[in-house]
Each structure stands twice: as C-alpha cells, then as structure tokens.
Design a protein around this motif. Structure first.
Motif, PDB file in Angstrom:
ATOM      1  N   GLU A  85     -94.695  56.431  21.512  1.00  0.00           N
ATOM      2  CA  GLU A  85     -94.859  55.109  22.115  1.00  0.00           C
ATOM      3  C   GLU A  85     -93.639  54.643  22.901  1.00  0.00           C
ATOM      4  O   GLU A  85     -93.765  54.280  24.086  1.00  0.00           O
ATOM      5  CB  GLU A  85     -95.261  54.075  21.065  1.00  0.00           C
ATOM      6  CG  GLU A  85     -95.588  52.730  21.665  1.00  0.00           C
ATOM      7  CD  GLU A  85     -96.182  51.755  20.667  1.00  0.00           C
ATOM      8  OE1 GLU A  85     -96.436  50.610  21.078  1.00  0.00           O
ATOM      9  OE2 GLU A  85     -96.398  52.117  19.497  1.00  0.00           O
ATOM     10  N   PRO A  86     -92.437  54.642  22.335  1.00  0.00           N
ATOM     11  CA  PRO A  86     -91.293  54.200  23.144  1.00  0.00           C
ATOM     12  C   PRO A  86     -90.959  55.170  24.282  1.00  0.00           C
ATOM     13  O   PRO A  86     -90.401  54.763  25.299  1.00  0.00           O
ATOM     14  CB  PRO A  86     -90.142  54.095  22.144  1.00  0.00           C
ATOM     15  CG  PRO A  86     -90.554  54.913  20.973  1.00  0.00           C
ATOM     16  CD  PRO A  86     -92.052  54.917  20.947  1.00  0.00           C
ATOM     17  N   ALA A  87     -91.314  56.425  24.117  1.00  0.00           N
ATOM     18  CA  ALA A  87     -91.019  57.409  25.161  1.00  0.00           C
ATOM     19  C   ALA A  87     -91.833  57.165  26.427  1.00  0.00           C
ATOM     20  O   ALA A  87     -91.361  57.443  27.527  1.00  0.00           O
ATOM     21  CB  ALA A  87     -91.287  58.818  24.648  1.00  0.00           C
ATOM     22  N   VAL A  88     -93.046  56.645  26.283  1.00  0.00           N
ATOM     23  CA  VAL A  88     -93.917  56.482  27.446  1.00  0.00           C
ATOM     24  C   VAL A  88     -94.092  55.031  27.885  1.00  0.00           C
ATOM     25  O   VAL A  88     -94.755  54.764  28.886  1.00  0.00           O
ATOM     26  CB  VAL A  88     -95.296  57.138  27.214  1.00  0.00           C
ATOM     27  CG1 VAL A  88     -95.139  58.634  26.953  1.00  0.00           C
ATOM     28  CG2 VAL A  88     -96.068  56.470  26.095  1.00  0.00           C
ATOM     29  N   ALA A  89     -93.493  54.105  27.150  1.00  0.00           N
ATOM     30  CA  ALA A  89     -93.606  52.690  27.518  1.00  0.00           C
ATOM     31  C   ALA A  89     -92.985  52.469  28.895  1.00  0.00           C
ATOM     32  O   ALA A  89     -91.862  52.891  29.150  1.00  0.00           O
ATOM     33  CB  ALA A  89     -92.919  51.815  26.477  1.00  0.00           C
ATOM     34  N   ASP A  90     -93.721  51.863  29.772  1.00  0.00           N
ATOM     35  CA  ASP A  90     -93.232  51.464  31.096  1.00  0.00           C
ATOM     36  C   ASP A  90     -92.767  52.613  31.984  1.00  0.00           C
ATOM     37  O   ASP A  90     -91.911  52.415  32.834  1.00  0.00           O
ATOM     38  CB  ASP A  90     -92.112  50.426  30.964  1.00  0.00           C
ATOM     39  CG  ASP A  90     -92.599  49.172  30.261  1.00  0.00           C
ATOM     40  OD1 ASP A  90     -93.746  48.760  30.495  1.00  0.00           O
ATOM     41  OD2 ASP A  90     -91.834  48.616  29.455  1.00  0.00           O
ATOM     42  N   VAL A  91     -93.314  53.815  31.820  1.00  0.00           N
ATOM     43  CA  VAL A  91     -92.966  54.903  32.735  1.00  0.00           C
ATOM     44  C   VAL A  91     -93.944  54.918  33.903  1.00  0.00           C
ATOM     45  O   VAL A  91     -95.061  54.421  33.808  1.00  0.00           O
ATOM     46  CB  VAL A  91     -92.928  56.283  32.039  1.00  0.00           C
ATOM     47  CG1 VAL A  91     -91.842  56.333  30.972  1.00  0.00           C
ATOM     48  CG2 VAL A  91     -94.265  56.679  31.467  1.00  0.00           C
ATOM     49  N   ASP A  92     -93.502  55.524  34.988  1.00  0.00           N
ATOM     50  CA  ASP A  92     -94.341  55.630  36.180  1.00  0.00           C
ATOM     51  C   ASP A  92     -95.115  56.938  36.233  1.00  0.00           C
ATOM     52  O   ASP A  92     -96.178  57.015  36.852  1.00  0.00           O
ATOM     53  CB  ASP A  92     -93.461  55.530  37.436  1.00  0.00           C
ATOM     54  CG  ASP A  92     -92.678  54.240  37.470  1.00  0.00           C
ATOM     55  OD1 ASP A  92     -93.284  53.165  37.280  1.00  0.00           O
ATOM     56  OD2 ASP A  92     -91.450  54.296  37.668  1.00  0.00           O
ATOM     57  N   PHE A  93     -94.565  57.958  35.587  1.00  0.00           N
ATOM     58  CA  PHE A  93     -95.154  59.293  35.648  1.00  0.00           C
ATOM     59  C   PHE A  93     -94.921  59.960  34.301  1.00  0.00           C
ATOM     60  O   PHE A  93     -93.814  59.915  33.765  1.00  0.00           O
ATOM     61  CB  PHE A  93     -94.471  60.103  36.759  1.00  0.00           C
ATOM     62  CG  PHE A  93     -94.969  61.498  36.947  1.00  0.00           C
ATOM     63  CD1 PHE A  93     -96.183  61.745  37.574  1.00  0.00           C
ATOM     64  CD2 PHE A  93     -94.220  62.586  36.534  1.00  0.00           C
ATOM     65  CE1 PHE A  93     -96.640  63.045  37.783  1.00  0.00           C
ATOM     66  CE2 PHE A  93     -94.654  63.887  36.726  1.00  0.00           C
ATOM     67  CZ  PHE A  93     -95.868  64.112  37.356  1.00  0.00           C
ATOM     68  N   VAL A  94     -95.969  60.574  33.753  1.00  0.00           N
ATOM     69  CA  VAL A  94     -95.825  61.328  32.514  1.00  0.00           C
ATOM     70  C   VAL A  94     -96.475  62.691  32.699  1.00  0.00           C
ATOM     71  O   VAL A  94     -97.602  62.790  33.183  1.00  0.00           O
ATOM     72  CB  VAL A  94     -96.397  60.574  31.288  1.00  0.00           C
ATOM     73  CG1 VAL A  94     -97.857  60.262  31.433  1.00  0.00           C
ATOM     74  CG2 VAL A  94     -96.163  61.334  30.003  1.00  0.00           C
ATOM     75  N   ILE A  95     -95.713  63.722  32.374  1.00  0.00           N
ATOM     76  CA  ILE A  95     -96.238  65.079  32.446  1.00  0.00           C
ATOM     77  C   ILE A  95     -96.187  65.695  31.063  1.00  0.00           C
ATOM     78  O   ILE A  95     -95.176  65.604  30.374  1.00  0.00           O
ATOM     79  CB  ILE A  95     -95.473  65.940  33.479  1.00  0.00           C
ATOM     80  CG1 ILE A  95     -96.083  67.347  33.575  1.00  0.00           C
ATOM     81  CG2 ILE A  95     -93.987  65.970  33.218  1.00  0.00           C
ATOM     82  CD1 ILE A  95     -95.622  68.156  34.769  1.00  0.00           C
ATOM     83  N   GLU A  96     -97.320  66.264  30.658  1.00  0.00           N
ATOM     84  CA  GLU A  96     -97.353  66.900  29.344  1.00  0.00           C
ATOM     85  C   GLU A  96     -97.109  68.387  29.490  1.00  0.00           C
ATOM     86  O   GLU A  96     -97.566  69.016  30.442  1.00  0.00           O
ATOM     87  CB  GLU A  96     -98.678  66.613  28.625  1.00  0.00           C
ATOM     88  CG  GLU A  96     -99.928  67.223  29.220  1.00  0.00           C
ATOM     89  CD  GLU A  96    -100.152  68.693  28.920  1.00  0.00           C
ATOM     90  OE1 GLU A  96     -99.468  69.267  28.052  1.00  0.00           O
ATOM     91  OE2 GLU A  96    -101.021  69.283  29.572  1.00  0.00           O
ATOM     92  N   ALA A  97     -96.363  68.911  28.520  1.00  0.00           N
ATOM     93  CA  ALA A  97     -96.062  70.338  28.443  1.00  0.00           C
ATOM     94  C   ALA A  97     -96.214  70.769  26.990  1.00  0.00           C
ATOM     95  O   ALA A  97     -95.293  71.294  26.373  1.00  0.00           O
ATOM     96  CB  ALA A  97     -94.671  70.615  28.978  1.00  0.00           C
ATOM     97  N   ILE A  98     -97.398  70.479  26.449  1.00  0.00           N
ATOM     98  CA  ILE A  98     -97.692  70.828  25.057  1.00  0.00           C
ATOM     99  C   ILE A  98     -98.499  72.123  25.045  1.00  0.00           C
ATOM    100  O   ILE A  98     -98.888  72.612  26.117  1.00  0.00           O
ATOM    101  CB  ILE A  98     -98.430  69.671  24.331  1.00  0.00           C
ATOM    102  CG1 ILE A  98     -99.799  69.390  24.938  1.00  0.00           C
ATOM    103  CG2 ILE A  98     -97.553  68.406  24.341  1.00  0.00           C
ATOM    104  CD1 ILE A  98    -100.634  68.368  24.165  1.00  0.00           C
TER     105      ILE A  98
END
Length: 182
Positions: free
Chosen positions: A77-90
C-alpha cells in the motif's frame, strides 16, 4: 507526466528495472514481499552499479545518486500510494498477476498506469478483472534481462489504451535510456 514509479517485485527483473529508472533520476518505490530478497536487493543493485562503473558504462557519481532514488518497501500500500506508473515484475503466474492488478486497482490513484513485465501471458487475461477505466491504462512493458544492461523494452497495449497514454509510457522509457519497441 510520469514522475513517481513503483516496481513490484525486486527479483531478477524488478531490481534491474528499478535501477534503470533510478539511474535516470526517477524516484522509485521498490516493493518486495519476501524478506530474504528484500534484505539483499540494495546490495545487489549496488554491485550491479559498481560493475557498470568498472566497465566504463557509468560514472562513479551515478552509484550513490541511483541508490538515493530507490526506496525499498515491505508493504504494498505505501509503495504504490500516489504513484504515476507501476510495473510488476513478479513470477510468471497468471493468477498472481491478476490478483496483484486487482489489488493495485484498489490502492492506486485513477491516473496510475499499470504495466506488466510479462514475456508470455496475454494482457487481456491479466487485466480481465479490472474495471474498463483501469483496463484503458494497463499495458505490457517487457524488459529484456538483464534490465539494467540491455537498452530495449517492448511496449504493447493491444488497442485498449489511448494513444496519448501510450505515448506517455513510451517517452518515460526513452527518458530512461531505453529504446522502446512498439
């Protein structure tokens, strides 16, 4: 304009993706759920950067500046709060990616663009549980391994995304020293 980036997964691909964006001045939030990976990833990134210095690919001053641009998170949750771009590498497991994107939809602002680093899973299946507005901001950004050394990223949206949103991601990758391929 994309300013803040989250990378979900700090393993083989995720740490390299985070490194590239951070090297080019972007603040990167790197999330990793596994403590064992989280405990060694900054040391691994530091080692990768020193290798690049030794090979003459970057100046020594880039090392500390890059590390300063990466913030490591143990909670999503805090890692992605208010970000513009999220890329997953799972891991390349459809159910894991679908569940993550559903969770990200609840945690991220409406403007956040989602990307998967998948090399083999269909985008329409990854995003099938997302609402239409989020599907229109979701794409594939497949980086080649090792991400911090190979300057290519394949960007694919399969017609679900407006051209201006795609262009924003394209420019992000260009600004990060990548040669995006559409």
């Amino acid at each position: 304009m994309i300013g803040t980036i989250a990378v979900v997964g700090a393993g083989t691909m995720g740490h390299g993706i985070a490194t590239v964006f951070a090297m080019h001045g972007y603040p990167v939030r790197l999330y990793e759920s596994l403590e064992q990976v989280r405990n060694r990833v900054l040391e691994q990134i530091h080692g990768d950067l020193l290798f690049m210095v030794d090979e003459g690919a970057i100046e020594p001053s880039v090392v500390e500046r890059t590390l300063a641009n990466i913030t490591l998170y143990s909670e999503l949750e805090p890692a992605v709060a208010d970000v513009d771009f999220v890329i997953e590498a799972i891991p390349e497991k459809l159910e894991l990616k679908k569940a993550l994107f559903t969770q990200l939809d609840l945690l991220c602002p409406e403007h956040t663009i989602f990307a998967s680093n998948t090399s083999s899973l269909p985008l329409n299946q990854i995003m099938e549980d997302l609402p239409p507005a989020r599907k229109a901001r979701t794409m594939i950004c497949h980086w080649y391994n090792p991400a911090h050394l190979i300057p290519i990223a394949e960007l694919s949206c399969f017609g679900n995304m407006a051209d201006e949103v795609f262009q924003e991601v394209y420019e992000l990758h260009e600004n990060a020293g990548k040669q995006p391929i559409r």
